[in-house]
Design a protein around this motif. Structure first.
Motif, PDB file in Angstrom:
ATOM      1  N   ASP A  75      -4.803  -7.317  -5.436  1.00 31.71           N
ATOM      2  CA  ASP A  75      -5.288  -7.407  -4.057  1.00 31.71           C
ATOM      3  C   ASP A  75      -6.754  -7.054  -3.889  1.00 31.71           C
ATOM      4  O   ASP A  75      -7.369  -7.479  -2.934  1.00 31.71           O
ATOM      5  CB  ASP A  75      -4.427  -6.557  -3.121  1.00 31.71           C
ATOM      6  CG  ASP A  75      -4.339  -5.103  -3.545  1.00 31.71           C
ATOM      7  OD1 ASP A  75      -4.927  -4.726  -4.577  1.00 31.71           O
ATOM      8  OD2 ASP A  75      -3.664  -4.334  -2.841  1.00 31.71           O
ATOM      9  N   TYR A 108       6.609   0.497  -2.098  1.00 35.49           N
ATOM     10  CA  TYR A 108       6.464  -0.300  -0.875  1.00 35.49           C
ATOM     11  C   TYR A 108       6.602  -1.779  -1.238  1.00 35.49           C
ATOM     12  O   TYR A 108       7.710  -2.263  -1.412  1.00 35.49           O
ATOM     13  CB  TYR A 108       5.116   0.040  -0.227  1.00 35.49           C
ATOM     14  CG  TYR A 108       4.797  -0.691   1.049  1.00 35.49           C
ATOM     15  CD1 TYR A 108       5.730  -0.841   2.074  1.00 35.49           C
ATOM     16  CD2 TYR A 108       3.532  -1.224   1.249  1.00 35.49           C
ATOM     17  CE1 TYR A 108       5.407  -1.506   3.252  1.00 35.49           C
ATOM     18  CE2 TYR A 108       3.208  -1.887   2.423  1.00 35.49           C
ATOM     19  CZ  TYR A 108       4.151  -2.027   3.418  1.00 35.49           C
ATOM     20  OH  TYR A 108       3.827  -2.679   4.575  1.00 35.49           O
ATOM     21  N   SER A 109       5.526  -2.473  -1.450  1.00 37.78           N
ATOM     22  CA  SER A 109       5.585  -3.919  -1.703  1.00 37.78           C
ATOM     23  C   SER A 109       6.054  -4.252  -3.114  1.00 37.78           C
ATOM     24  O   SER A 109       6.579  -5.322  -3.355  1.00 37.78           O
ATOM     25  CB  SER A 109       4.212  -4.542  -1.461  1.00 37.78           C
ATOM     26  OG  SER A 109       3.292  -4.099  -2.449  1.00 37.78           O
ATOM     27  N   ARG A 111       3.801  -4.212  -5.607  1.00 38.73           N
ATOM     28  CA  ARG A 111       2.598  -4.681  -6.301  1.00 38.73           C
ATOM     29  C   ARG A 111       1.997  -3.621  -7.221  1.00 38.73           C
ATOM     30  O   ARG A 111       1.481  -3.945  -8.279  1.00 38.73           O
ATOM     31  CB  ARG A 111       1.575  -5.197  -5.299  1.00 38.73           C
ATOM     32  CG  ARG A 111       2.082  -6.456  -4.601  1.00 38.73           C
ATOM     33  CD  ARG A 111       1.036  -7.153  -3.772  1.00 38.73           C
ATOM     34  NE  ARG A 111       1.606  -8.352  -3.186  1.00 38.73           N
ATOM     35  CZ  ARG A 111       1.762  -9.505  -3.819  1.00 38.73           C
ATOM     36  NH1 ARG A 111       1.398  -9.614  -5.064  1.00 38.73           N
ATOM     37  NH2 ARG A 111       2.289 -10.551  -3.207  1.00 38.73           N
ATOM     38  N   HIS A 139      10.376  -2.968   2.359  1.00 37.88           N
ATOM     39  CA  HIS A 139       9.361  -4.001   2.598  1.00 37.88           C
ATOM     40  C   HIS A 139       8.829  -4.619   1.312  1.00 37.88           C
ATOM     41  O   HIS A 139       7.632  -4.893   1.184  1.00 37.88           O
ATOM     42  CB  HIS A 139       8.181  -3.455   3.431  1.00 37.88           C
ATOM     43  CG  HIS A 139       8.585  -2.942   4.756  1.00 37.88           C
ATOM     44  ND1 HIS A 139       8.806  -3.769   5.829  1.00 37.88           N
ATOM     45  CD2 HIS A 139       8.847  -1.673   5.193  1.00 37.88           C
ATOM     46  CE1 HIS A 139       9.161  -3.030   6.875  1.00 37.88           C
ATOM     47  NE2 HIS A 139       9.204  -1.765   6.513  1.00 37.88           N
ATOM     48  N   ARG A 140       9.698  -4.876   0.350  1.00 38.08           N
ATOM     49  CA  ARG A 140       9.289  -5.430  -0.929  1.00 38.08           C
ATOM     50  C   ARG A 140       8.739  -6.847  -0.792  1.00 38.08           C
ATOM     51  O   ARG A 140       9.257  -7.665  -0.045  1.00 38.08           O
ATOM     52  CB  ARG A 140      10.493  -5.444  -1.877  1.00 38.08           C
ATOM     53  CG  ARG A 140      10.189  -5.019  -3.267  1.00 38.08           C
ATOM     54  CD  ARG A 140       9.812  -3.560  -3.423  1.00 38.08           C
ATOM     55  NE  ARG A 140      10.993  -2.718  -3.518  1.00 38.08           N
ATOM     56  CZ  ARG A 140      11.235  -1.740  -2.671  1.00 38.08           C
ATOM     57  NH1 ARG A 140      10.421  -1.434  -1.719  1.00 38.08           N
ATOM     58  NH2 ARG A 140      12.311  -1.015  -2.807  1.00 38.08           N
ATOM     59  N   GLU A 141       7.678  -7.127  -1.532  1.00 38.50           N
ATOM     60  CA  GLU A 141       7.123  -8.471  -1.655  1.00 38.50           C
ATOM     61  C   GLU A 141       7.464  -9.072  -3.017  1.00 38.50           C
ATOM     62  O   GLU A 141       7.338 -10.272  -3.212  1.00 38.50           O
ATOM     63  CB  GLU A 141       5.602  -8.433  -1.480  1.00 38.50           C
ATOM     64  CG  GLU A 141       5.171  -7.995  -0.095  1.00 38.50           C
ATOM     65  CD  GLU A 141       3.671  -7.793   0.026  1.00 38.50           C
ATOM     66  OE1 GLU A 141       2.919  -8.138  -0.924  1.00 38.50           O
ATOM     67  OE2 GLU A 141       3.242  -7.278   1.074  1.00 38.50           O
ATOM     68  N   GLY A 157       6.731  -1.961   9.739  1.00 37.55           N
ATOM     69  CA  GLY A 157       5.547  -2.465   9.058  1.00 37.55           C
ATOM     70  C   GLY A 157       4.271  -1.706   9.361  1.00 37.55           C
ATOM     71  O   GLY A 157       3.375  -1.621   8.531  1.00 37.55           O
TER      72      GLY A 157
END
Length: 180
Positions: A75, A108-109, A111, A139-141, A157
């Protein structure tokens, strides 16, 4: 700091770390290849505490390392305001063939964990990597989940989970910060 509702007090945080150490002991206590690797910064602080608890329980020294994942993040190249603060990785053991418990403060995500897995592979190929987090806030991506979870917390969020540790912040506490 905005209003911060306490999720774990210092005593609850300590008990949670003790429970997590017991869980590692129960699953991996007989594994001589066990090693602990903390993600810089607060994950590394928590990893040091877990190492001490495991050393005592196992009657042997568990190898400990610190992993900086900032150059592996996906990111910071797209958002120049997120330019990484570079720490250093300190891994004083051979990663090849180890059963690594990767420690982070908040999941969290996913990443950060993805970046950590990529970074670990630059040091060798472990036998296995298990993930331990103090707080899983959802809130996993990415399809990543922890093997050891201190506290599962459903968040919105715009909320943030702050983990404060004595080593950096002068107190132990986990709190939820609500958005504006």
């Amino acid at each position: 700091m905005k209003d911060c509702g306490t999720i774990l007090s210092d005593k609850e945080m300590s008990r949670t770390l003790e429970r997590l150490a017991v869980e590692i002991y129960e699953r991996r206590g007989d594994d001589e290849s066990l090693a602990i690797l903390g993600i810089q910064r607060r994950g590394a602080d928590l990893a040091e505490r877990l190492k001490l608890l495991l050393d005592e329980r196992l009657g042997r020294k568990v190898p400990l390392g610190k992993l900086d994942i900032n150059l592996y993040r996906d990111d910071w190249t797209t958002n120049l305001e997120l330019a990484p603060t570079i720490n250093c990785s300190e891994i004083g053991f051979e990663v090849e063939g180890k059963s690594i418990v990767l420690v982070d403060d908040v999941l969290y995500s996913g990443r950060t964990v993805r970046a950590a897995l990529e970074a670990i592979l630059d040091y060798g190929r472990p036998k296995r990597v298990e993930l331990l987090v103090l707080v899983d806030r959802g809130h996993r991506e990415l399809p990543i989940q922890a093997d050891y979870v201190g506290k599962k917390l459903d968040t919105l969020g715009d909320e943030h989970v702050n983990v404060l540790v004595n080593e950096r912040d002068g107190e132990d506490r986990v709190c939820l910060v609500r958005g504006e």
